[in-house]
Design a protein around this motif. Structure first.
Motif, mmCIF file in Angstrom:
data_model
loop_
_atom_site.group_PDB
_atom_site.id
_atom_site.type_symbol
_atom_site.label_atom_id
_atom_site.label_comp_id
_atom_site.label_asym_id
_atom_site.label_seq_id
_atom_site.Cartn_x
_atom_site.Cartn_y
_atom_site.Cartn_z
ATOM 1 N N CYS A 1 0.835 -1.199 0.000
ATOM 2 C CA CYS A 1 0.000 0.000 0.000
ATOM 3 C C CYS A 1 0.874 1.255 0.000
ATOM 4 O O CYS A 1 1.839 1.351 0.773
ATOM 5 C CB CYS A 1 -0.876 -0.024 1.246
ATOM 6 N N SER B 1 -1.745 4.924 3.366
ATOM 7 C CA SER B 1 -1.684 4.486 4.763
ATOM 8 C C SER B 1 -1.841 5.673 5.706
ATOM 9 O O SER B 1 -2.573 5.618 6.702
ATOM 10 C CB SER B 1 -0.349 3.787 5.048
ATOM 11 N N ASP C 1 1.916 -1.055 5.917
ATOM 12 C CA ASP C 1 1.222 -1.654 4.784
ATOM 13 C C ASP C 1 -0.265 -1.801 5.091
ATOM 14 O O ASP C 1 -0.704 -2.772 5.701
ATOM 15 C CB ASP C 1 1.823 -3.019 4.445
ATOM 16 N N CYS D 1 -2.625 -2.619 3.300
ATOM 17 C CA CYS D 1 -3.304 -3.725 2.621
ATOM 18 C C CYS D 1 -3.530 -4.912 3.551
ATOM 19 O O CYS D 1 -4.327 -5.800 3.238
ATOM 20 C CB CYS D 1 -2.506 -4.158 1.391
ATOM 21 N N CYS E 1 -7.191 -3.897 -1.093
ATOM 22 C CA CYS E 1 -6.312 -3.250 -2.072
ATOM 23 C C CYS E 1 -6.376 -3.965 -3.409
ATOM 24 O O CYS E 1 -6.676 -5.163 -3.481
ATOM 25 C CB CYS E 1 -4.865 -3.240 -1.583
ATOM 26 N N HIS F 1 -3.126 -0.092 -4.578
ATOM 27 C CA HIS F 1 -3.968 1.021 -4.170
ATOM 28 C C HIS F 1 -5.213 0.513 -3.434
ATOM 29 O O HIS F 1 -5.768 -0.535 -3.774
ATOM 30 C CB HIS F 1 -4.399 1.844 -5.385
ATOM 31 N N VAL F 2 -5.653 1.280 -2.431
ATOM 32 C CA VAL F 2 -6.867 0.930 -1.695
ATOM 33 C C VAL F 2 -8.066 1.088 -2.620
ATOM 34 O O VAL F 2 -8.304 2.164 -3.170
ATOM 35 C CB VAL F 2 -7.043 1.833 -0.448
#
Length: 563
Positions: free
Chosen positions: A3, A8, A32, A34, A41, A47-48
């Motif tokens: 991520c 974050s 991270d 994710c 992600c 990417h979220v």
């Protein structure tokens, strides 16, 4: 992929501005994101893409740091307690395809900036405190397939621009304060599968809907294979004049029809031709006539597939006849609070499919057939009728929810018939308010799944036996107003799941057992009133941390009350 730090940091900033008393977001610590709970992600880019923060009860402010989640397409903030207006910056999250803000105490109006969320396919703003009119910006969201604005305080007319949202498959506008008529433009929604207009607070006069609406719907939908599956029109002061425009909205695709809480006095015969109809709610209306005539109107292809039929709180008369056999798929039938004044056909107990039958609060008469013992019904409510007789040696899998009023349905004799019930099915048994006599048979304590036992207001007697040890699943034991006597059996302490224990108005004696406080820690209510208990109140009762109601009155207790 890891991520991005920017995303974050955005989530940590969001976390810092909300109240999370149960520490649900304790995993939001490492770099991270994710790997964090409720964060999804993109596997390729990192990417979220989805943030699922629904059903956590968060409070506080929604931070604009969410704007740094530039690839977010699914945001769920439902079932929280934000108690604020929807922030204007939400309109800048232009990649969103799904937005759920339901049940989160949002107030005010829908922000006009929502006009920019042109990629939205699902928008749920239900069960908040939104007020004012539905803004024009909603109409620009032409890719929406699901729109839920129910259970708010919207006013004004239902806007015609909703008719331009032709991709809609589900539209819920119920439980608001709209006024005026239904706009004919809704007839353009040819992909609609579900339409709910229930509980509009008497504002929308659906009884006055004109033919242009129904005509436009027929014309526009005639070229479409997609028709409404679920139609909810409850609580709108509808009378039978509405059937002229309801007809075009019905088809063989309709599986659920809610017409409850209106002023309907009959059912049109075309309802009986809806071959896919599985649920019909017609409760709380003004229907009159014989119930058998009502069933006749449903005896077309509807009778083959209908599973749930609720016609409670009407004015039907007559018997519960063998005509019910013409409905082979029926699993739920509610006829409570009508004026049925005939008998119950013996063939009712021979039906293969029903699970629940409620015919309480009528004037049904006659003797209950012993065929009830062969019934596959799991829940039966015969209370508040003029039925008579003894249940005999019933072999029913379930004889539950038989809750006779003490002025009606007075059953008498012993209760040994319960020994013939299949022990794997019985979880709820209510035989209260009758004239049953004798002792509780040992077999009753051996039902492996019995959770609720109500034998109150009878003439049962004898001691509670040690065999009560077997009833370890018991949660409610109500024996109030009988003639039970003797000490409480020590084996009762093994029923550790008890939350409700009422042994009042009997002839129990001895000391109040100390093991009640030591073993029955889940008790919410304890009543031993009007017995022959003596001695001190044991201090162990103070250990019952969940106790809300304690009644030890009208005994022979002495000494001090424990501090």
């Amino acid at each position: 992929m890891k991520c991005p730090d920017k995303e974050s940091d955005a989530l940590l900033h969001f976390k810092a501005h909300i109240e999370d008393p149960n520490d649900y977001l304790s995993s939001w610590t490492t770099n991270d994101c994710c790997n964090w709970l409720r964060v999804t992600c993109n596997e390729r880019t990192g990417h979220v893409s989805k943030l699922d923060l629904g059903r956590y009860g968060f409070k506080g402010q929604i931070s604009p740091s969410l704007l740094n989640l530039t690839y977010l397409n699914d945001l769920d903030l439902s079932v929280n307690s934000f108690n604020q207006t929807v922030p204007m910056f939400i309109g800048s999250m232009t990649r969103l395809t799904q937005l759920d803000l339901s049940s989160s105490l949002f107030i005010g109006t829908i922000p006009w900036s929502i006009v920019s969320l042109t990629k939205l396919t699902n928008l749920d703003l239900s069960s908040n405190s939104f007020s004012g009119t539905i803004p024009w910006s909603i109409g620009s969201l032409t890719k929406l397939t699901d729109l839920d604005l129910s259970s708010n305080s919207f006013i004004g007319t239902i806007p015609a621009f909703i008719g331009s949202m032709t991709q809609l498959r589900s539209l819920r506008l119920d439980s608001n304060s709209f006024d005026g008529d239904i706009p004919p433009a809704l007839g353009n929604l040819t992909n609609l599968k579900r339409l709910s207009l229930r509980y509009l607070n008497d504002g929308c006069n659906l009884s006055q809907v004109k033919h242009p609406y129904s005509t436009s719907f027929v014309n526009s939908s005639s070229n479409s294979s997609s028709l409404i599956f679920s139609l909810s029109l409850g609580n709108n002061n509808l009378n039978s004049s509405m059937y002229h425009w309801l007809f075009p909205l019905t088809s063989n695709s309709l599986w659920q029809l809610i017409l409850s809480d209106n002023m309907l006095d009959a059912l049109p015969e075309y309802i009986g031709k809806l071959c896919s109809l599985a649920t019909l709610s017609f409760s709380n209306n003004f229907a009159v006539g014989k119930f058998s005539d009502f069933l006749t109107k449903l005896s077309g292809c509807t009778s083959v597939g209908i599973q749930e039929l609720d016609v409670s709180n009407n004015h039907f008369t007559g018997s519960l006849s063998s005509d019910i056999q013409k409905f082979p798929s029926l699993v739920y039938l509610n006829l409570a609070n009508n004026h049925l004044n005939g008998t119950i056909s013996e063939k009712v107990w021979g039906l293969d499919t029903p699970d629940i039958l409620d015919i309480s609060s009528n004037s049904l008469r006659g003797v209950i057939s012993e065929s009830i013992g062969k019934s596959k019904l799991r829940t039966i409510d015969l209370s508040n009728n003029s039925l008579e007789g003894v249940l005999g040696t019933s072999k029913s899998h379930i004889v539950s929810d038989i809750v006779p009023d003490e002025f009606w349905n007075i059953f008498y004799g012993g209760i040994s018939f319960v020994c013939h019930i299949d022990e794997w099915f019985l979880s709820f048994l209510d035989l209260s308010n009758n004239a049953f006599t004798g002792e509780i048979p040992d077999c009753l304590w051996h039902f492996k799944h019995l959770k609720v036992l109500n034998l109150g207001h009878n003439k049962l007697s004898g001691r509670l036996r040690a065999s009560i040890l077997s009833s370890v699943e018991l949660e409610v034991l109500y024996l109030y107003n009988n003639n039970f006597s003797g000490d409480l059996p020590l084996s009762l302490r093994n029923c550790t799941k008890l939350t409700f224990l009422d042994l009042g108005a009997n002839k129990f004696s001895g000391n109040v057992p100390v093991w009640i406080g030591e073993n029955l820690s889940g008790l919410y209510l304890l009543s031993l009133r009007s017995n022959n208990f003596f001695g001190h109140i044991p201090s162990q009762l103070c250990e019952l941390e969940n106790l809300q109601i304690l009644d030890l009155s009208m005994n022979n207790l002495n000494g001090t009350i424990p501090s």
